[in-house]
Write a protein that holds these residues in place. Structure first.
Motif, mmCIF file in Angstrom:
data_model
loop_
_atom_site.group_PDB
_atom_site.id
_atom_site.type_symbol
_atom_site.label_atom_id
_atom_site.label_comp_id
_atom_site.label_asym_id
_atom_site.label_seq_id
_atom_site.Cartn_x
_atom_site.Cartn_y
_atom_site.Cartn_z
ATOM 1 N N ARG A 19 -4.819 61.653 77.391
ATOM 2 C CA ARG A 19 -5.192 62.785 76.548
ATOM 3 C C ARG A 19 -6.148 63.716 77.297
ATOM 4 N NH1 ARG A 19 -7.778 60.554 71.468
ATOM 5 N NH2 ARG A 19 -8.461 58.938 72.905
ATOM 6 N N PRO A 20 -6.150 65.005 76.934
ATOM 7 C CA PRO A 20 -7.079 65.937 77.586
ATOM 8 C C PRO A 20 -8.536 65.561 77.314
ATOM 9 C CG PRO A 20 -5.429 67.126 76.295
ATOM 10 C CD PRO A 20 -5.283 65.680 75.959
ATOM 11 N N VAL A 21 -9.397 65.973 78.238
ATOM 12 C CA VAL A 21 -10.840 65.848 78.029
ATOM 13 C C VAL A 21 -11.293 67.031 77.194
ATOM 14 C CG1 VAL A 21 -13.083 65.988 79.205
ATOM 15 C CG2 VAL A 21 -11.219 64.626 80.202
ATOM 16 N N THR A 22 -12.085 66.757 76.162
ATOM 17 C CA THR A 22 -12.601 67.845 75.324
ATOM 18 C C THR A 22 -14.127 67.910 75.368
ATOM 19 O OG1 THR A 22 -12.472 66.353 73.445
ATOM 20 C CG2 THR A 22 -10.653 67.884 73.704
ATOM 21 N N VAL A 52 -8.660 53.113 85.993
ATOM 22 C CA VAL A 52 -9.847 52.337 85.626
ATOM 23 C C VAL A 52 -9.881 52.137 84.108
ATOM 24 C CG1 VAL A 52 -11.172 52.949 87.687
ATOM 25 C CG2 VAL A 52 -11.396 54.375 85.639
ATOM 26 N N GLY A 53 -8.728 52.297 83.469
ATOM 27 C CA GLY A 53 -8.596 51.957 82.054
ATOM 28 C C GLY A 53 -9.024 53.034 81.078
ATOM 29 N N VAL A 54 -9.196 54.276 81.571
ATOM 30 C CA VAL A 54 -9.615 55.371 80.689
ATOM 31 C C VAL A 54 -8.447 56.351 80.566
ATOM 32 C CG1 VAL A 54 -11.254 57.282 80.391
ATOM 33 C CG2 VAL A 54 -12.026 55.120 81.392
ATOM 34 N N LEU A 55 -7.905 56.487 79.348
ATOM 35 C CA LEU A 55 -6.695 57.308 79.172
ATOM 36 C C LEU A 55 -7.046 58.769 78.906
ATOM 37 C CD1 LEU A 55 -4.369 54.845 77.222
ATOM 38 C CD2 LEU A 55 -4.355 55.434 79.655
ATOM 39 N N ARG A 56 -7.736 59.364 79.878
ATOM 40 C CA ARG A 56 -8.114 60.778 79.810
ATOM 41 C C ARG A 56 -7.646 61.477 81.070
ATOM 42 N NH1 ARG A 56 -9.854 62.941 74.906
ATOM 43 N NH2 ARG A 56 -10.830 61.238 73.757
ATOM 44 N N ARG A 57 -7.470 62.838 80.979
ATOM 45 C CA ARG A 57 -6.897 63.587 82.108
ATOM 46 C C ARG A 57 -7.980 63.953 83.122
ATOM 47 N NH1 ARG A 57 -1.713 64.105 80.570
ATOM 48 N NH2 ARG A 57 -1.134 65.522 82.245
ATOM 49 N N VAL A 58 -8.319 62.963 83.929
ATOM 50 C CA VAL A 58 -9.371 63.080 84.948
ATOM 51 C C VAL A 58 -8.860 62.461 86.240
ATOM 52 C CG1 VAL A 58 -11.683 62.274 85.605
ATOM 53 C CG2 VAL A 58 -11.221 62.879 83.218
ATOM 54 N N VAL A 59 -8.936 63.199 87.352
ATOM 55 C CA VAL A 59 -8.601 62.594 88.643
ATOM 56 C C VAL A 59 -9.584 63.029 89.726
ATOM 57 C CG1 VAL A 59 -6.110 62.656 88.069
ATOM 58 C CG2 VAL A 59 -7.038 64.323 89.650
ATOM 59 N N LEU A 77 -11.098 66.820 89.298
ATOM 60 C CA LEU A 77 -10.165 67.635 88.526
ATOM 61 C C LEU A 77 -10.079 67.102 87.105
ATOM 62 C CD1 LEU A 77 -7.321 67.554 91.192
ATOM 63 C CD2 LEU A 77 -8.743 69.543 90.730
ATOM 64 N N ILE A 78 -10.435 67.956 86.137
ATOM 65 C CA ILE A 78 -10.347 67.599 84.726
ATOM 66 C C ILE A 78 -9.250 68.464 84.104
ATOM 67 C CG2 ILE A 78 -11.745 67.185 82.650
ATOM 68 C CD1 ILE A 78 -13.189 66.220 85.206
ATOM 69 N N ASN A 79 -8.384 67.853 83.334
ATOM 70 C CA ASN A 79 -7.249 68.547 82.696
ATOM 71 C C ASN A 79 -6.433 69.372 83.701
ATOM 72 O OD1 ASN A 79 -8.168 67.509 80.225
ATOM 73 N ND2 ASN A 79 -9.479 69.296 79.848
ATOM 74 N N PRO A 80 -6.101 68.779 84.860
ATOM 75 C CA PRO A 80 -5.417 69.550 85.908
ATOM 76 C C PRO A 80 -3.946 69.807 85.616
ATOM 77 C CG PRO A 80 -5.553 67.248 86.561
ATOM 78 C CD PRO A 80 -6.294 67.374 85.252
ATOM 79 N N GLU A 81 -3.467 70.936 86.173
ATOM 80 C CA GLU A 81 -2.042 71.287 86.089
ATOM 81 C C GLU A 81 -1.623 71.886 87.421
ATOM 82 O OE1 GLU A 81 -0.510 73.916 82.849
ATOM 83 O OE2 GLU A 81 -2.561 73.566 82.137
ATOM 84 N N ILE A 82 -0.431 71.570 87.869
ATOM 85 C CA ILE A 82 0.101 72.211 89.074
ATOM 86 C C ILE A 82 0.684 73.555 88.657
ATOM 87 C CG2 ILE A 82 1.893 72.086 90.854
ATOM 88 C CD1 ILE A 82 1.376 69.031 90.901
ATOM 89 N N ILE A 83 0.201 74.639 89.259
ATOM 90 C CA ILE A 83 0.667 75.967 88.849
ATOM 91 C C ILE A 83 1.547 76.617 89.914
ATOM 92 C CG2 ILE A 83 -1.177 76.450 87.192
ATOM 93 C CD1 ILE A 83 -2.596 78.075 89.381
ATOM 94 N N ARG A 114 -4.641 74.100 88.903
ATOM 95 C CA ARG A 114 -5.669 74.709 88.050
ATOM 96 C C ARG A 114 -6.288 73.576 87.255
ATOM 97 N NH1 ARG A 114 -5.851 77.286 82.790
ATOM 98 N NH2 ARG A 114 -7.472 78.895 82.849
ATOM 99 N N ALA A 115 -7.623 73.534 87.216
ATOM 100 C CA ALA A 115 -8.306 72.430 86.539
ATOM 101 C C ALA A 115 -9.683 72.885 86.085
ATOM 102 C CB ALA A 115 -8.454 71.250 87.501
ATOM 103 N N GLN A 116 -10.330 72.015 85.312
ATOM 104 C CA GLN A 116 -11.726 72.259 84.944
ATOM 105 C C GLN A 116 -12.629 71.366 85.784
ATOM 106 O OE1 GLN A 116 -10.409 71.892 80.744
ATOM 107 N NE2 GLN A 116 -12.178 73.181 80.292
#
Ligand code: NI
Length: 167
Positions: A19-22, A52-59, A77-83, A114-116
């Motif tokens: 899931r995305p990070v909010t 590491v067992g955390v189901l969030r969009r972080v790499v 990279l938080i909530n990353p997308e290849i653009i 693109r990421a946060q």
């Protein structure tokens, strides 16, 4: 310094969509710091939160294409997308969650992501060669995809030692 346990391929969590990070808070920063320690300790080039067992969009990806004499550095990279992506490379790929096994995987030669950042600011970053491969590999983890499912075939010990598939 806090190390987290790296899950291996038998673990069902690795095949779930993240899931995305909010919330860009202290808890996220702790996760990022722990992941960086874990990645360095494991001698990897990238690590995704589900490993590491955390189901969030972080790499995390280590930028290894640095000029002679300069240090490699970690890209968060938080909530990353290849653009954007272009070119093609076909080479050996491995994963900290699949220790000791490598396979041939086709990836783009260049990607723009693109990421946060850890404070929620959007930015863009480019990668080529191994860094592009790593962006693709780590972003796959966020959708529950492990590289073995993208492999043309796995490599034998002999092929690995020959060095001809190293990217
Ligand atoms: Ni991996």
């Amino acid at each position: 310094m806090a190390l987290r346990n790296i899950l291996t391929k038998e673990e069902p969590l690795l095949y779930k969509k993240c899931r995305p990070v909010t919330a860009f808070n202290e808890r996220l920063h702790q996760l990022l710091d722990d992941m960086a320690d874990t990645l360095k300790q494991a001698n990897g080039v990238g690590l995704a939160a589900p490993q590491v067992g955390v189901l969030r969009r972080v790499v995390l990806v280590i930028e290894t294409n640095v000029p002679e004499g300069e240090s490699e550095y970690i890209i968060e990279l938080i909530n990353p997308e290849i653009i954007e992506s272009s070119g093609v490379q076909n080479g050996a790929e491995g994963c900290l969650s699949v220790p000791g096994e490598y396979g041939l995987v086709e990836r783009p030669m260049y990607v723009k992501v693109r990421a946060q950042d850890r404070n929620g600011e959007w930015f863009e970053v480019e990668g080529t060669g191994l860094t592009a491969r790593c962006f693709c590999h780590e972003l796959d983890h966020l959708d529950g995809v492990v590289f073995t499912s993208r492999c043309e075939r796995m490599l034998t010990e002999e092929e690995l030692q020959s060095g001809k598939f190293n990217s």
